[in-house]
Motif scaffolding. Structure first.
Motif, PDB file in Angstrom:
ATOM      1  N   LYS A   1       0.800  -1.216   0.000  1.00  0.00           N
ATOM      2  CA  LYS A   1       0.000   0.000   0.000  1.00  0.00           C
ATOM      3  C   LYS A   1       0.839   1.277   0.000  1.00  0.00           C
ATOM      4  CE  LYS A   1      -4.147  -1.960   2.090  1.00  0.00           C
ATOM      5  NZ  LYS A   1      -5.164  -1.841   3.165  1.00  0.00           N
ATOM      6  N   SER A   2       2.159   1.139  -0.045  1.00  0.00           N
ATOM      7  CA  SER A   2       3.004   2.321  -0.158  1.00  0.00           C
ATOM      8  C   SER A   2       2.950   2.854  -1.590  1.00  0.00           C
ATOM      9  CB  SER A   2       4.448   1.985   0.218  1.00  0.00           C
ATOM     10  OG  SER A   2       4.992   1.063  -0.733  1.00  0.00           O
ATOM     11  N   GLN A   3       3.450   4.073  -1.795  1.00  0.00           N
ATOM     12  CA  GLN A   3       3.460   4.638  -3.145  1.00  0.00           C
ATOM     13  C   GLN A   3       4.314   3.793  -4.087  1.00  0.00           C
ATOM     14  OE1 GLN A   3       1.626   7.076  -4.255  1.00  0.00           O
ATOM     15  NE2 GLN A   3       0.735   7.560  -2.275  1.00  0.00           N
ATOM     16  N   LEU A   4       5.416   3.290  -3.603  1.00  0.00           N
ATOM     17  CA  LEU A   4       6.250   2.420  -4.432  1.00  0.00           C
ATOM     18  C   LEU A   4       5.541   1.104  -4.730  1.00  0.00           C
ATOM     19  CD1 LEU A   4       8.883   1.751  -5.859  1.00  0.00           C
ATOM     20  CD2 LEU A   4       9.838   1.024  -3.647  1.00  0.00           C
ATOM     21  N   GLY A   5       4.852   0.568  -3.724  1.00  0.00           N
ATOM     22  CA  GLY A   5       4.108  -0.671  -3.943  1.00  0.00           C
ATOM     23  C   GLY A   5       3.015  -0.506  -4.987  1.00  0.00           C
ATOM     24  N   LYS A   6       2.325   0.631  -4.956  1.00  0.00           N
ATOM     25  CA  LYS A   6       1.288   0.898  -5.962  1.00  0.00           C
ATOM     26  C   LYS A   6       1.898   1.041  -7.359  1.00  0.00           C
ATOM     27  CE  LYS A   6      -1.739   3.288  -2.658  1.00  0.00           C
ATOM     28  NZ  LYS A   6      -2.341   4.613  -2.292  1.00  0.00           N
ATOM     29  N   ALA A   7       3.071   1.671  -7.429  1.00  0.00           N
ATOM     30  CA  ALA A   7       3.734   1.833  -8.717  1.00  0.00           C
ATOM     31  C   ALA A   7       4.134   0.484  -9.305  1.00  0.00           C
ATOM     32  CB  ALA A   7       4.960   2.729  -8.548  1.00  0.00           C
ATOM     33  N   ILE A   8       4.669  -0.379  -8.458  1.00  0.00           N
ATOM     34  CA  ILE A   8       5.075  -1.708  -8.932  1.00  0.00           C
ATOM     35  C   ILE A   8       3.865  -2.511  -9.381  1.00  0.00           C
ATOM     36  CG2 ILE A   8       6.090  -3.897  -8.194  1.00  0.00           C
ATOM     37  CD1 ILE A   8       7.905  -2.284  -6.317  1.00  0.00           C
ATOM     38  N   LYS A   9       2.796  -2.459  -8.616  1.00  0.00           N
ATOM     39  CA  LYS A   9       1.577  -3.187  -8.981  1.00  0.00           C
ATOM     40  C   LYS A   9       1.014  -2.694 -10.309  1.00  0.00           C
ATOM     41  CE  LYS A   9      -3.049  -4.362  -7.273  1.00  0.00           C
ATOM     42  NZ  LYS A   9      -4.027  -4.174  -6.169  1.00  0.00           N
ATOM     43  N   TYR A  10       0.998  -1.357 -10.500  1.00  0.00           N
ATOM     44  CA  TYR A  10       0.492  -0.801 -11.763  1.00  0.00           C
ATOM     45  C   TYR A  10       1.344  -1.290 -12.938  1.00  0.00           C
ATOM     46  CZ  TYR A  10      -0.599   2.616 -15.409  1.00  0.00           C
ATOM     47  OH  TYR A  10      -0.946   3.208 -16.591  1.00  0.00           O
ATOM     48  N   GLY A  11       2.675  -1.278 -12.761  1.00  0.00           N
ATOM     49  CA  GLY A  11       3.561  -1.708 -13.843  1.00  0.00           C
ATOM     50  C   GLY A  11       3.371  -3.164 -14.210  1.00  0.00           C
ATOM     51  N   ILE A  12       3.263  -4.023 -13.208  1.00  0.00           N
ATOM     52  CA  ILE A  12       3.107  -5.457 -13.481  1.00  0.00           C
ATOM     53  C   ILE A  12       1.752  -5.735 -14.126  1.00  0.00           C
ATOM     54  CG2 ILE A  12       2.901  -7.720 -12.379  1.00  0.00           C
ATOM     55  CD1 ILE A  12       5.026  -6.802 -10.375  1.00  0.00           C
ATOM     56  N   ASN A  13       0.702  -5.071 -13.655  1.00  0.00           N
ATOM     57  CA  ASN A  13      -0.629  -5.270 -14.237  1.00  0.00           C
ATOM     58  C   ASN A  13      -0.707  -4.781 -15.686  1.00  0.00           C
ATOM     59  OD1 ASN A  13      -1.507  -6.354 -11.833  1.00  0.00           O
ATOM     60  ND2 ASN A  13      -2.481  -4.472 -11.125  1.00  0.00           N
ATOM     61  N   GLN A  14       0.058  -3.752 -16.016  1.00  0.00           N
ATOM     62  CA  GLN A  14       0.029  -3.170 -17.360  1.00  0.00           C
ATOM     63  C   GLN A  14       1.142  -3.702 -18.265  1.00  0.00           C
ATOM     64  OE1 GLN A  14      -2.272  -0.739 -18.535  1.00  0.00           O
ATOM     65  NE2 GLN A  14      -3.371  -1.316 -16.681  1.00  0.00           N
ATOM     66  N   LYS A  15       1.819  -4.742 -17.833  1.00  0.00           N
ATOM     67  CA  LYS A  15       3.005  -5.226 -18.549  1.00  0.00           C
ATOM     68  C   LYS A  15       2.725  -5.511 -20.024  1.00  0.00           C
ATOM     69  CE  LYS A  15       6.331  -9.031 -18.680  1.00  0.00           C
ATOM     70  NZ  LYS A  15       6.790 -10.281 -18.023  1.00  0.00           N
ATOM     71  N   GLU A  16       1.684  -6.242 -20.328  1.00  0.00           N
ATOM     72  CA  GLU A  16       1.398  -6.614 -21.716  1.00  0.00           C
ATOM     73  C   GLU A  16       1.174  -5.383 -22.596  1.00  0.00           C
ATOM     74  OE1 GLU A  16      -1.934  -9.158 -24.270  1.00  0.00           O
ATOM     75  OE2 GLU A  16      -1.930  -9.206 -22.071  1.00  0.00           O
ATOM     76  N   LYS A  17       0.436  -4.407 -22.088  1.00  0.00           N
ATOM     77  CA  LYS A  17       0.164  -3.193 -22.876  1.00  0.00           C
ATOM     78  C   LYS A  17       1.418  -2.329 -22.999  1.00  0.00           C
ATOM     79  CE  LYS A  17      -4.433  -3.256 -20.890  1.00  0.00           C
ATOM     80  NZ  LYS A  17      -5.287  -2.668 -19.852  1.00  0.00           N
ATOM     81  N   LEU A  18       2.243  -2.303 -21.944  1.00  0.00           N
ATOM     82  CA  LEU A  18       3.436  -1.471 -21.971  1.00  0.00           C
ATOM     83  C   LEU A  18       4.517  -2.043 -22.879  1.00  0.00           C
ATOM     84  CD1 LEU A  18       3.602  -0.563 -18.179  1.00  0.00           C
ATOM     85  CD2 LEU A  18       3.168   1.028 -20.053  1.00  0.00           C
ATOM     86  N   LEU A  19       4.489  -3.340 -23.140  1.00  0.00           N
ATOM     87  CA  LEU A  19       5.463  -3.953 -24.046  1.00  0.00           C
ATOM     88  C   LEU A  19       5.043  -3.847 -25.508  1.00  0.00           C
ATOM     89  CD1 LEU A  19       6.470  -7.231 -22.140  1.00  0.00           C
ATOM     90  CD2 LEU A  19       7.845  -5.162 -22.452  1.00  0.00           C
ATOM     91  N   ARG A  20       3.747  -3.600 -25.769  1.00  0.00           N
ATOM     92  CA  ARG A  20       3.252  -3.593 -27.143  1.00  0.00           C
ATOM     93  C   ARG A  20       3.932  -2.557 -28.037  1.00  0.00           C
ATOM     94  NH1 ARG A  20      -1.756  -4.468 -26.229  1.00  0.00           N
ATOM     95  NH2 ARG A  20      -1.673  -6.636 -26.876  1.00  0.00           N
ATOM     96  N   PRO A  21       4.206  -1.314 -27.577  1.00  0.00           N
ATOM     97  CA  PRO A  21       4.825  -0.336 -28.489  1.00  0.00           C
ATOM     98  C   PRO A  21       6.171  -0.767 -29.043  1.00  0.00           C
ATOM     99  CG  PRO A  21       4.022   0.748 -26.491  1.00  0.00           C
ATOM    100  CD  PRO A  21       3.926  -0.719 -26.259  1.00  0.00           C
ATOM    101  N   PHE A  22       6.902  -1.610 -28.315  1.00  0.00           N
ATOM    102  CA  PHE A  22       8.239  -1.997 -28.752  1.00  0.00           C
ATOM    103  C   PHE A  22       8.218  -3.052 -29.862  1.00  0.00           C
ATOM    104  CE2 PHE A  22       8.613  -0.811 -24.194  1.00  0.00           C
ATOM    105  CZ  PHE A  22       9.274   0.390 -24.384  1.00  0.00           C
ATOM    106  N   LEU A  23       7.035  -3.503 -30.234  1.00  0.00           N
ATOM    107  CA  LEU A  23       6.897  -4.472 -31.319  1.00  0.00           C
ATOM    108  C   LEU A  23       6.496  -3.819 -32.627  1.00  0.00           C
ATOM    109  CD1 LEU A  23       4.960  -7.235 -29.316  1.00  0.00           C
ATOM    110  CD2 LEU A  23       7.436  -7.026 -29.641  1.00  0.00           C
ATOM    111  N   ASP A  24       6.284  -2.488 -32.611  1.00  0.00           N
ATOM    112  CA  ASP A  24       5.776  -1.794 -33.794  1.00  0.00           C
ATOM    113  C   ASP A  24       6.362  -0.383 -33.841  1.00  0.00           C
ATOM    114  OD1 ASP A  24       4.330  -0.863 -35.963  1.00  0.00           O
ATOM    115  OD2 ASP A  24       2.503  -1.891 -35.351  1.00  0.00           O
ATOM    116  N   GLY A  25       6.673   0.082 -35.027  1.00  0.00           N
ATOM    117  CA  GLY A  25       7.270   1.403 -35.166  1.00  0.00           C
ATOM    118  C   GLY A  25       6.285   2.547 -35.255  1.00  0.00           C
ATOM    119  N   ILE A  26       4.999   2.244 -35.484  1.00  0.00           N
ATOM    120  CA  ILE A  26       4.024   3.322 -35.664  1.00  0.00           C
ATOM    121  C   ILE A  26       3.404   3.771 -34.341  1.00  0.00           C
ATOM    122  CG2 ILE A  26       3.458   2.493 -37.963  1.00  0.00           C
ATOM    123  CD1 ILE A  26       0.827   1.443 -36.872  1.00  0.00           C
ATOM    124  N   LEU A  27       3.700   3.046 -33.261  1.00  0.00           N
ATOM    125  CA  LEU A  27       3.114   3.364 -31.958  1.00  0.00           C
ATOM    126  C   LEU A  27       4.024   4.271 -31.156  1.00  0.00           C
ATOM    127  CD1 LEU A  27       1.781  -0.174 -30.934  1.00  0.00           C
ATOM    128  CD2 LEU A  27       0.557   1.647 -32.124  1.00  0.00           C
TER     129      LEU A  27
END
Length: 487
Positions: A370-396
């Motif tokens: 529940k710390s600010q760092l903990g929330k940041a880590i949770k957000y990053g892990i939950n969004q991992k698939e979407k955050l990796l998508r731009p690196f597979l395409d040059g138009i994004l």
């Protein structure tokens, strides 16, 4: 919470990471200071060898009209004070000034001749009547002109001037124009004229492969079934790297997931979002995450933590540095072709991003959830698939900053005008922001473009898509006065 509130109230709003203080790979401070001293010395030598050039004034446009005011001596004073002979002009001293001509109001009275036949009046039962052609009014039976409405729209939606201030401005020009009258002008002209153009722009952006989306709150006082203090929403959808710049704002009374489903019903492509779950489940749409939002979580964690007195970076600072390495690569390839961007991202950015998420998963067990760092880590892990998508395409893009930049003018206008009275007014606001912001993005003179729209739309078939396409902000059919003059 106290440190965050203190930062919001007294600190800088910038999220920029302090460069030069911390390093990702732990180099010694002495090495960095030596490098810094070398750079400074080299710069000073270059400065001494080459004189600093004077910057050319860029505030004056070369296409602005120039009025020359000539100052000279009277003929009697052109004689030399020593010998009495006439003097010649040795040189001219020139001083340039900017002259501002304030706006003024005037009345344009349209008079149309109506013809009839006197012979038919005397001899026939039917008398033909012929009227001279005259452009249609923007609003029937109203004193509103294309330039008057365009001026109100520009002041209200481009410069965020509330209508009560415009009312005071018009009073200074000798025109008693109430804010209610101006509000009626905006709503009536939008519904009758601009809505078909707005709908055509909506259909156009759905044909593109990449869009950006964001949303912000809007207060509407008189909305059926809701309290005046409740929140309504303005949704933004805009183009990305492919296609002409176009921003579409949509009003909705809720933040329900049905809103993007309705707007993006025929869209097939990739949508950049900030991680809001309302965009989930869209048919034929893949979602791309926003690294700027992820970075913001870690920036908040840095500001919420006690001041770091150690030389080694904290976990939050280390996360910012890792994300910074990805953005360094993006800055190098931002102007390159899509194919080149895709190649560099797969080779350089993707391994860094995957290593970053592996690191997040490794430190998650040792961080308080529940710390600010903990929330940041949770957000990053939950969004991992979407955050990796731009690196597979040059138009994004790797973030949703395009949408955030486009929603900012609306937020500024909301601070000045606070709320809309009715849902109809909020819908008109969404349409007018769409037209104004799209015109700005396409380097148009917004006032001249709006005048052209209000002069043209009453006199064309608004159901003809080809006619409407000629009026798009990116159309090549616009008159030359609609474009900003180039320096």
């Amino acid at each position: 919470m106290f440190r965050l509130q203190k930062q919001r109230q007294f600190g800088a709003s910038s999220e920029k990471f302090p460069s030069g203080q911390l390093t990702l790979f732990g180099e010694e401070t002495s090495h960095s200071s030596t490098l810094e001293n070398t750079t400074v010395q080299g710069t000073s030598k270059a400065y001494n060898q080459k004189k600093k050039k004077r910057k050319v004034r860029e505030s004056l446009n070369n296409e602005l009209p120039v009025t020359v005011v000539h100052h000279s001596l009277p003929l009697k004073e052109q004689a030399c004070s020593d010998c009495g002979h006439s003097m010649h002009v040795m040189k001219k001293e020139i001083r340039r000034e900017i002259k501002i001509i304030p706006a003024r109001a005037e009345i344009v009275q349209h008079e149309r001749d109506v013809f009839s036949c006197r012979t038919c009046e005397k001899e026939n039962t039917h008398t033909p009547i012929v009227r001279a052609s005259m452009p249609e009014a923007v609003i029937p039976k109203s004193m509103a002109s294309p330039s008057a409405i365009a001026y109100v729209v520009t002041q209200r939606y481009m410069y965020a001037t509330p209508l009560h201030r415009l009312e005071a401005q018009f009073r200074q020009l000798g025109v008693n124009l109430s804010r209610q009258t101006m509000s009626n002008w905006l709503v009536l002209s939008t519904e009758e004229l601009l809505r078909p153009l707005y709908s055509a722009m909506h259909q156009f952006i759905l044909s593109l492969p990449v869009l950006h989306a964001d949303e912000s709150t809007q207060q509407v006082l008189y909305e059926e079934g809701k309290q005046p203090s409740s929140k309504s929403y303005i949704w933004l959808y805009r183009t990305g790297r492919i296609g002409p710049p176009c921003a579409i704002y949509v009003y909705s009374s809720t933040r329900s997931a049905t809103n993007p489903k309705l707007f993006l019903e025929n869209f097939k492509g990739t949508l950049h979002t900030d991680g809001y779950s309302g965009y989930e489940g869209l048919e034929n749409v893949s979602l791309s995450g926003c690294w700027a939002h992820l970075r913001r979580y870690f920036d908040k964690a840095v500001k919420a933590a006690p001041k770091n007195k150690k030389e080694a970076p904290t976990l939050s600072e280390l996360a910012l540095m890792k994300i910074g390495e990805i953005y360094k690569i993006e800055r190098k390839i931002t102007s390159q072709s899509f194919a080149k961007r895709r190649k560099v991202r797969r080779k350089e950015s993707l391994p860094l991003a995957e290593a970053f998420f592996a690191w997040l998963q490794s430190i998650q067990p040792i961080v308080t959830p529940k710390s600010q760092l903990g929330k940041a880590i949770k957000y990053g892990i939950n969004q991992k698939e979407k955050l990796l998508r731009p690196f597979l395409d040059g138009i994004l893009d790797i973030d949703n900053n395009r949408a955030e930049r486009s929603i900012r003018p609306f937020v500024l206008g909301r601070k000045n005008s606070l709320f809309s009275i009715t849902p109809k007014g909020a819908q008109s606001t969404a349409i007018l922001y769409s037209i104004v912001e799209s015109a700005k993005e396409n380097k148009l003179n917004v006032l001249a473009y709006l005048v052209h729209l209000y002069e043209t739309l009453p006199n064309i078939d608004k159901n003809n898509v080809n006619e409407l396409a000629k009026l798009f902000p990116w159309s090549k059919k616009l008159p030359e006065q609609c474009y900003l003059s180039k320096n």
